[in-house]
Scaffold this motif. Sequence first.
Motif, PDB file in Angstrom:
ATOM      1  N   GLY A 167     -42.190 129.840  80.470  1.00 32.19           N
ATOM      2  CA  GLY A 167     -40.911 130.888  80.317  1.00 32.19           C
ATOM      3  C   GLY A 167     -40.008 130.185  81.287  1.00 32.19           C
ATOM      4  O   GLY A 167     -38.878 130.559  80.965  1.00 32.19           O
ATOM      5  N   SER A 168     -39.857 129.278  82.229  1.00 28.08           N
ATOM      6  CA  SER A 168     -38.903 128.631  82.868  1.00 28.08           C
ATOM      7  C   SER A 168     -38.364 127.849  81.910  1.00 28.08           C
ATOM      8  O   SER A 168     -36.949 127.883  81.757  1.00 28.08           O
ATOM      9  CB  SER A 168     -39.439 127.738  84.010  1.00 28.08           C
ATOM     10  N   LEU A 169     -39.079 126.921  81.009  1.00 25.28           N
ATOM     11  CA  LEU A 169     -38.488 126.379  80.202  1.00 25.28           C
ATOM     12  C   LEU A 169     -37.661 127.093  79.047  1.00 25.28           C
ATOM     13  O   LEU A 169     -36.535 126.474  78.748  1.00 25.28           O
ATOM     14  CB  LEU A 169     -39.429 125.083  79.431  1.00 25.28           C
ATOM     15  N   LEU A 170     -38.084 128.042  78.506  1.00 29.54           N
ATOM     16  CA  LEU A 170     -37.505 128.829  77.550  1.00 29.54           C
ATOM     17  C   LEU A 170     -36.121 129.112  78.081  1.00 29.54           C
ATOM     18  O   LEU A 170     -35.138 129.018  77.220  1.00 29.54           O
ATOM     19  CB  LEU A 170     -38.202 129.949  77.241  1.00 29.54           C
ATOM     20  N   VAL A 171     -36.284 129.658  79.197  1.00 26.03           N
ATOM     21  CA  VAL A 171     -34.936 130.334  80.038  1.00 26.03           C
ATOM     22  C   VAL A 171     -33.782 128.809  80.009  1.00 26.03           C
ATOM     23  O   VAL A 171     -32.630 128.939  79.864  1.00 26.03           O
ATOM     24  CB  VAL A 171     -34.887 131.065  81.272  1.00 26.03           C
ATOM     25  N   ASP A 172     -34.537 127.991  80.446  1.00 31.03           N
ATOM     26  CA  ASP A 172     -33.721 126.703  80.914  1.00 31.03           C
ATOM     27  C   ASP A 172     -32.966 126.024  79.670  1.00 31.03           C
ATOM     28  O   ASP A 172     -32.069 125.501  79.686  1.00 31.03           O
ATOM     29  CB  ASP A 172     -34.761 125.656  81.345  1.00 31.03           C
ATOM     30  N   TYR A 173     -33.840 126.124  78.198  1.00 30.43           N
ATOM     31  CA  TYR A 173     -33.058 125.662  77.376  1.00 30.43           C
ATOM     32  C   TYR A 173     -31.989 126.546  76.766  1.00 30.43           C
ATOM     33  O   TYR A 173     -31.146 125.736  76.420  1.00 30.43           O
ATOM     34  CB  TYR A 173     -34.272 125.605  76.144  1.00 30.43           C
ATOM     35  N   ILE A 174     -32.160 127.764  77.150  1.00 23.47           N
ATOM     36  CA  ILE A 174     -31.005 128.476  76.962  1.00 23.47           C
ATOM     37  C   ILE A 174     -29.634 128.128  77.808  1.00 23.47           C
ATOM     38  O   ILE A 174     -28.450 127.961  77.378  1.00 23.47           O
ATOM     39  CB  ILE A 174     -31.225 129.986  77.166  1.00 23.47           C
ATOM     40  N   LEU A 175     -30.015 127.729  79.092  1.00 30.56           N
ATOM     41  CA  LEU A 175     -29.097 127.503  80.142  1.00 30.56           C
ATOM     42  C   LEU A 175     -28.565 125.809  79.596  1.00 30.56           C
ATOM     43  O   LEU A 175     -27.405 125.642  79.890  1.00 30.56           O
ATOM     44  CB  LEU A 175     -29.673 127.424  81.550  1.00 30.56           C
ATOM     45  N   THR A 176     -29.618 125.178  78.856  1.00 31.33           N
ATOM     46  CA  THR A 176     -28.848 123.708  78.654  1.00 31.33           C
ATOM     47  C   THR A 176     -27.725 124.095  77.748  1.00 31.33           C
ATOM     48  O   THR A 176     -26.725 123.059  77.647  1.00 31.33           O
ATOM     49  CB  THR A 176     -30.323 123.164  78.049  1.00 31.33           C
ATOM     50  N   VAL A 177     -27.944 124.734  76.631  1.00 28.74           N
ATOM     51  CA  VAL A 177     -26.701 124.996  75.820  1.00 28.74           C
ATOM     52  C   VAL A 177     -25.717 125.710  76.458  1.00 28.74           C
ATOM     53  O   VAL A 177     -24.534 124.895  76.202  1.00 28.74           O
ATOM     54  CB  VAL A 177     -27.245 126.008  74.622  1.00 28.74           C
ATOM     55  N   ALA A 178     -25.989 126.669  77.439  1.00 31.14           N
ATOM     56  CA  ALA A 178     -24.633 127.389  78.035  1.00 31.14           C
ATOM     57  C   ALA A 178     -23.784 126.266  78.845  1.00 31.14           C
ATOM     58  O   ALA A 178     -22.731 126.259  78.994  1.00 31.14           O
ATOM     59  CB  ALA A 178     -25.227 128.547  78.804  1.00 31.14           C
ATOM     60  N   VAL A 179     -24.763 125.754  79.620  1.00 33.94           N
ATOM     61  CA  VAL A 179     -24.154 124.703  80.649  1.00 33.94           C
ATOM     62  C   VAL A 179     -23.443 123.448  79.948  1.00 33.94           C
ATOM     63  O   VAL A 179     -22.268 123.265  80.217  1.00 33.94           O
ATOM     64  CB  VAL A 179     -25.029 123.983  81.739  1.00 33.94           C
ATOM     65  N   SER A 180     -24.088 122.955  79.100  1.00 40.53           N
ATOM     66  CA  SER A 180     -23.428 121.629  78.219  1.00 40.53           C
ATOM     67  C   SER A 180     -22.232 122.147  77.572  1.00 40.53           C
ATOM     68  O   SER A 180     -21.158 121.294  77.596  1.00 40.53           O
ATOM     69  CB  SER A 180     -24.574 121.182  77.453  1.00 40.53           C
ATOM     70  N   VAL A 181     -22.283 123.283  76.948  1.00 43.21           N
ATOM     71  CA  VAL A 181     -21.098 123.710  76.127  1.00 43.21           C
ATOM     72  C   VAL A 181     -20.077 123.943  77.256  1.00 43.21           C
ATOM     73  O   VAL A 181     -18.753 123.597  76.813  1.00 43.21           O
ATOM     74  CB  VAL A 181     -21.514 124.971  75.340  1.00 43.21           C
ATOM     75  N   THR A 182     -20.116 124.846  78.171  1.00 48.94           N
ATOM     76  CA  THR A 182     -19.118 125.078  79.219  1.00 48.94           C
ATOM     77  C   THR A 182     -18.665 123.767  79.550  1.00 48.94           C
ATOM     78  O   THR A 182     -17.464 123.603  80.062  1.00 48.94           O
ATOM     79  CB  THR A 182     -19.622 125.955  80.334  1.00 48.94           C
ATOM     80  N   ALA A 183     -19.633 122.953  80.161  1.00 44.29           N
ATOM     81  CA  ALA A 183     -18.939 121.685  80.953  1.00 44.29           C
ATOM     82  C   ALA A 183     -18.159 120.758  79.828  1.00 44.29           C
ATOM     83  O   ALA A 183     -17.056 120.168  80.046  1.00 44.29           O
ATOM     84  CB  ALA A 183     -20.341 120.782  81.326  1.00 44.29           C
ATOM     85  N   GLY A 184     -18.601 120.815  78.562  1.00 41.21           N
ATOM     86  CA  GLY A 184     -17.739 119.996  77.412  1.00 41.21           C
ATOM     87  C   GLY A 184     -16.545 120.552  77.127  1.00 41.21           C
ATOM     88  O   GLY A 184     -15.367 120.195  77.152  1.00 41.21           O
ATOM     89  N   THR A 185     -16.494 122.120  77.419  1.00 39.67           N
ATOM     90  CA  THR A 185     -15.349 122.877  77.043  1.00 39.67           C
ATOM     91  C   THR A 185     -14.205 122.476  78.396  1.00 39.67           C
ATOM     92  O   THR A 185     -13.059 122.199  78.454  1.00 39.67           O
ATOM     93  CB  THR A 185     -15.339 124.487  77.202  1.00 39.67           C
ATOM     94  N   ASP A 186     -14.869 122.401  79.620  1.00 38.29           N
ATOM     95  CA  ASP A 186     -14.086 121.859  80.871  1.00 38.29           C
ATOM     96  C   ASP A 186     -13.347 120.672  80.488  1.00 38.29           C
ATOM     97  O   ASP A 186     -12.274 120.336  80.991  1.00 38.29           O
ATOM     98  CB  ASP A 186     -15.005 121.845  82.183  1.00 38.29           C
ATOM     99  N   ALA A 187     -14.201 119.579  79.915  1.00 33.72           N
ATOM    100  CA  ALA A 187     -13.885 118.209  79.900  1.00 33.72           C
ATOM    101  C   ALA A 187     -12.485 118.481  78.701  1.00 33.72           C
ATOM    102  O   ALA A 187     -11.430 117.723  78.902  1.00 33.72           O
ATOM    103  CB  ALA A 187     -14.753 117.508  79.044  1.00 33.72           C
TER     104      ALA A 187
END
Length: 579
Positions: free
Chosen positions: A83-103
Amino acid sequence: MAILSSDALSSVAYGPEQILIVLITVSATAFWYSIPIALGVLFLLTALILSYRQIIFAYPHGGGAYIVSKQNLGVNPGLLAGGSLLVDYILTVAVSVTAGTDAITSAFPSLHDYNVLIAIVFVVFLTLLNLRGVTESASILAYPVYLFVLALFILMGVGFYNIITGTVPPELHPQIGTPVAGISLFILLRAFASGSSALTGVEAISNAIPNFKEPSSLNAAKTLTAMGILLAILFSGIVFLAYYYGIAPLAEETVVSQIAEQTFGRNFMYFFIQGTTALILILAANTGYSAFPLLAVNLATDSFIPRMFTVRGDRLGYSNGIVILGISSILLIIAFGGHTEQLIPLYAVGVFIPFTLSQSGMIVKWLREKPKGWQVKLVINTTGALISLLVTLVFFLTKFAQVWPVLIFLPIIMYIFHRIKRHYTDVAEQLKIGVPGAAIQIKGNVIIIPVAGITQVVEQTIVYAKSLGADQIFAVYVPFEREDEKDFEEKWEKWHPDIRLVTLFSQYRSILQPLLKFIDTVTWKAKESDYQVTVVIPQFIPKKGWHNFLHNQSGLLIRTNLLYRKNVIVTTVPYRLKK
C-alpha cells in the motif's frame, strides 16, 4: 544503470534543497550544518546499498518490498509495504513532474504562475505515451540520464575550479563550526529527514533483476553499487557548492538553478543544465508508470485489489494501472498546488516504510534459514532496518504536520485490501461446483416480454420466446391513458391472440414500478412450483452509435433493475436497424 537509476539520480535536483529549506528557518548561518547532515545522508545511502545487495542475491527474480515483507513478515506487513508503494509511485510521478516544472520555471520565471498547468500537461503526456506502449525499457530514454550526469559533472568541475582559484569569495558562506543561535537537535533531525528524500528510488534495481543479463544478480548488484557511488558524488557536490556559494532556497528558483547561474551566468550552459534537469525529472516520473502497474498486478493476482489491474491493453501495457496512476497524480498536483516541497515529506516517508519492512523481512529470513555467512548478512540488513526505522520515526516526529495523512490512508488502504480479498474468497466459494443447494431445480419456464408497441422488434422477440419452449408467455404493456389501454388490447388481439397480453395502467406515468411489481408477483408464484421466470427484452440497435442519444433507454433501465432480482433471468433480443 541509466534506465533504472533515473528516479534515484533525479532526486539530487531537490534533495539538497530540502536540507536548506529547513535550515533557513533558523538563519543563513546554519547552512554550514548542511555538510555534516549530508555526511549522515551518505551513511544512510551506504547502509541501504549494502542492504539491497543482500535482497538482490536472496531474490534473484525481483525482491520488491511487497514480496519480501509478505513472505517473511506475513500478509499484513506485506500489504502495508504494498500500500505504501502504491501511494509512493503516485507521489513519484507528482514530485518528479512538479520538480521538473520548477526547473523549467526557474529558467523562465514568467511561467511560474502556470506551474500546476504545466505539471498536468506533463502527466497527461506521460500517460498517453505509456498507453501507446513507450516504457522505461526504451533505450532512448537513457540519454537524458547521461546528459544530466554530464551536466552536473561540468557544473561541479567548473564550480570547484572557481573555488580553488579564488573566484568565489569565501565571505559568501559561514565557516564550519560557527555558533548558530536557535539551532536544536529537532531542527537537525528534520533537515536530515528532508535530505534523505534524495535516496528515493534506490530500490528500483532490486525490483528489476530479471532485466539483467546472466549472472543477473551479480550484474544487478554491481549496477546498484555503481549507482550508489554516482548518487553520492552528485549529492555531495551539489550540497558543497550550495554551501560554498551561500545559496538560499527561493520559492521562484531552485538551488541547482542558482548554482548554475552563479557559475556560468544565464548562457547556454545554464539552460543546458536546467534542460537536462527537467528531462531527467520527467524521466523519473516515467519510472512510476513502469513500477505502479507491475505492483498492482502482484496485488491483483493475490486478490487484494480489483483484477482489472491484471488486464493488458492492446499495446500490452497494463492500461488500467497507467490511467489510475495518471489521474491520481494529477489530483495530487492540484491538491498541493504544484508545490514540490509540500509533496516530498509524504513521498519520502512512503519510501522509508517499505525500506524498513523489506530490511526487517530479510532479518527474519536470515534468522530462519541461516545460510552460509548469514551473520554478516544479518548485521547488514539489521543496520539498514534500524536506520530506515529511525528516519521514518524522525519524519513523523519532525514533520508530523505534513505526513500525518499517512496514518489515515494506510489503514484505510489495508482495510480495503482485506475487504476485496474477502469478496473474491466469497465469490469463489459460491461459484464452486458441488456446493449444496447451489443448483436450482427447474420444471418449466415462464417468459415475460415488456412491449412498447406493435413493431418488428416485438415480433422478432415473440418468435424467439416461442422457440424456447416456454410453458407460458406474457406480453406486458404499461399504458398511461385508459383509451390507449383499450386501443392496444384490441390491436393485440388481432395481431397475436396466442400470446396473453397483460396491461398495467400507470396513472403516475411510470413504466418501471408496475412492471417490476408484476414480475415480482409472477416470480413468487413460479418459485413455489419450481418454475423459472425469464424476462425477454426487445431492443432495437441503431446503425450509428450516436443515434442512441435520440431514443429513450427504457430497456437498459429495466435490464439494470432486473439484474439484482433473485430468480429472474434477463435476456435481450436485439433488432438491428439498417439505416
